[in-house]
Design an enzyme around this catalytic site. Sequence first.
Site, PDB file in Angstrom:
ATOM      1  N   SER A 146       0.824  -1.204   0.000  1.00 25.50           N
ATOM      2  CA  SER A 146       0.000   0.000   0.000  1.00 25.50           C
ATOM      3  C   SER A 146       0.868   1.269   0.000  1.00 25.50           C
ATOM      4  O   SER A 146       1.685   1.433  -0.893  1.00 25.50           O
ATOM      5  CB  SER A 146      -0.951  -0.062   1.196  1.00 25.50           C
ATOM      6  OG  SER A 146      -1.996   0.843   1.026  1.00 25.50           O
ATOM      7  N   ASP A 276      -9.709  -6.141  -3.997  1.00 28.51           N
ATOM      8  CA  ASP A 276      -9.249  -4.909  -3.353  1.00 28.51           C
ATOM      9  C   ASP A 276     -10.196  -3.751  -3.694  1.00 28.51           C
ATOM     10  O   ASP A 276     -10.369  -3.416  -4.869  1.00 28.51           O
ATOM     11  CB  ASP A 276      -7.823  -4.601  -3.859  1.00 28.51           C
ATOM     12  CG  ASP A 276      -7.132  -3.533  -3.033  1.00 28.51           C
ATOM     13  OD1 ASP A 276      -7.837  -2.650  -2.499  1.00 28.51           O
ATOM     14  OD2 ASP A 276      -5.896  -3.580  -2.918  1.00 28.51           O
ATOM     15  N   HIS A 304      -7.811  -5.617   0.342  1.00 31.39           N
ATOM     16  CA  HIS A 304      -6.640  -4.750   0.351  1.00 31.39           C
ATOM     17  C   HIS A 304      -5.569  -5.216   1.341  1.00 31.39           C
ATOM     18  O   HIS A 304      -4.381  -5.151   1.046  1.00 31.39           O
ATOM     19  CB  HIS A 304      -7.063  -3.320   0.677  1.00 31.39           C
ATOM     20  CG  HIS A 304      -5.931  -2.347   0.575  1.00 31.39           C
ATOM     21  ND1 HIS A 304      -5.232  -2.142  -0.596  1.00 31.39           N
ATOM     22  CD2 HIS A 304      -5.362  -1.534   1.497  1.00 31.39           C
ATOM     23  CE1 HIS A 304      -4.290  -1.239  -0.389  1.00 31.39           C
ATOM     24  NE2 HIS A 304      -4.338  -0.858   0.865  1.00 31.39           N
TER      25      HIS A 304
END
Length: 335
Positions: A146, A276, A304
């Site tokens: 991320s 996601d 995610h």
Amino acid sequence: MDLVVVKTIIRIVLDILSTSFITKYDNLPSIIFRFMMWCKRLNRHVTMEHIDREGYRFSYFSRGKPGSQRSILMLHGFSVNKDVWLDTLKHFPQDLHVVCVDMPGHGNTTRFLQESYTAAAQAKRIHQFVEWTGLNKNPFHLVGMSMGGMVAGLYAADYPSEVCALSLLCPAGLRYPTESEFFMRLKELMFSKDPSDSTLVSVNEKEGEKLLQLCLYDPSFVKTQLLKGYLDDQRPHKMFFVNCFLDISSAQSRYNLHDNMRRIQAPTQIIWGRHDKVFDPSGTDILATAIPNSQVHLLEKCGHFIALERPRKSAHLLLEFHNSFCDNTRNEKAA
Ligand SMILES: *[C@@H]1O[C@H](CO)[C@@H](O)[C@H](O)[C@H]1NC(C)=O
């Protein structure tokens, strides 16, 4: 006491906590969350460390020693900390040298409010950490998830000689045609109230929980409570998280990975959860087209939070990739 006995006791205590205690309460109280993390660290045999230089502290943990294999450096995402990698470490060999650092301002790494937290500024800070700890004596395998993925990608572009392999797990920083539902709602929550108010997640618990559920494919009770635990730990630092969020989503930082991905030379592994809802999995195509030496893995039944939802699968992929690109002995033989 024998370590096996200690471990067994811990496991029983954890079982009791997670089956009876936790399910009785709406909130996983911070103290239980901390205790669980403490047990996990003990179970994984990681060494807690920190390094202080020039009035700045990096907090990290490591396991193993640099040896025949390259080291792995792991960068976590926005608003969590190094502990998110503990489940991944469970599936790594004990002797593999792994370092998990708290990103700038996160966990117990120094939190300066006035400092910049753009992707480029964070990559620079991480480079300081690497220099201070001497991790770059040999090229290493860099892993980022991320926000940490965006920083890792920039790092690989800026310091190509230091990175022998790069793993990007659903990284931020790419140009998507539309903003995800998650981001629109996160923005609303973060800016709907007076920033000096210490609640990071909305007063409306239901709203907050819905937002967390967007991060998970299977928002089971325990996983949602775990995410909440990370957030609860940061309630006192809301001002920092607002600043950090503004910096990484500012015009100069927001698409920083996209604008620099063509400079990435290291062999690159791209891992994404098929479900996601924070960053769309179409990011895999964007990266794979731009990075010549790359491979893509889409994980089924995964949202995610890859490290939380598919720790075993993602750890095995990381390890496989590591073994094919980072084995010193093999490289020497080939030379
Ligand atoms: C930060 O430091 C405190 C006190 O040493 C410790 O209890 C806590 O687990 C640390 N948190 C992280 C994320 O390292």
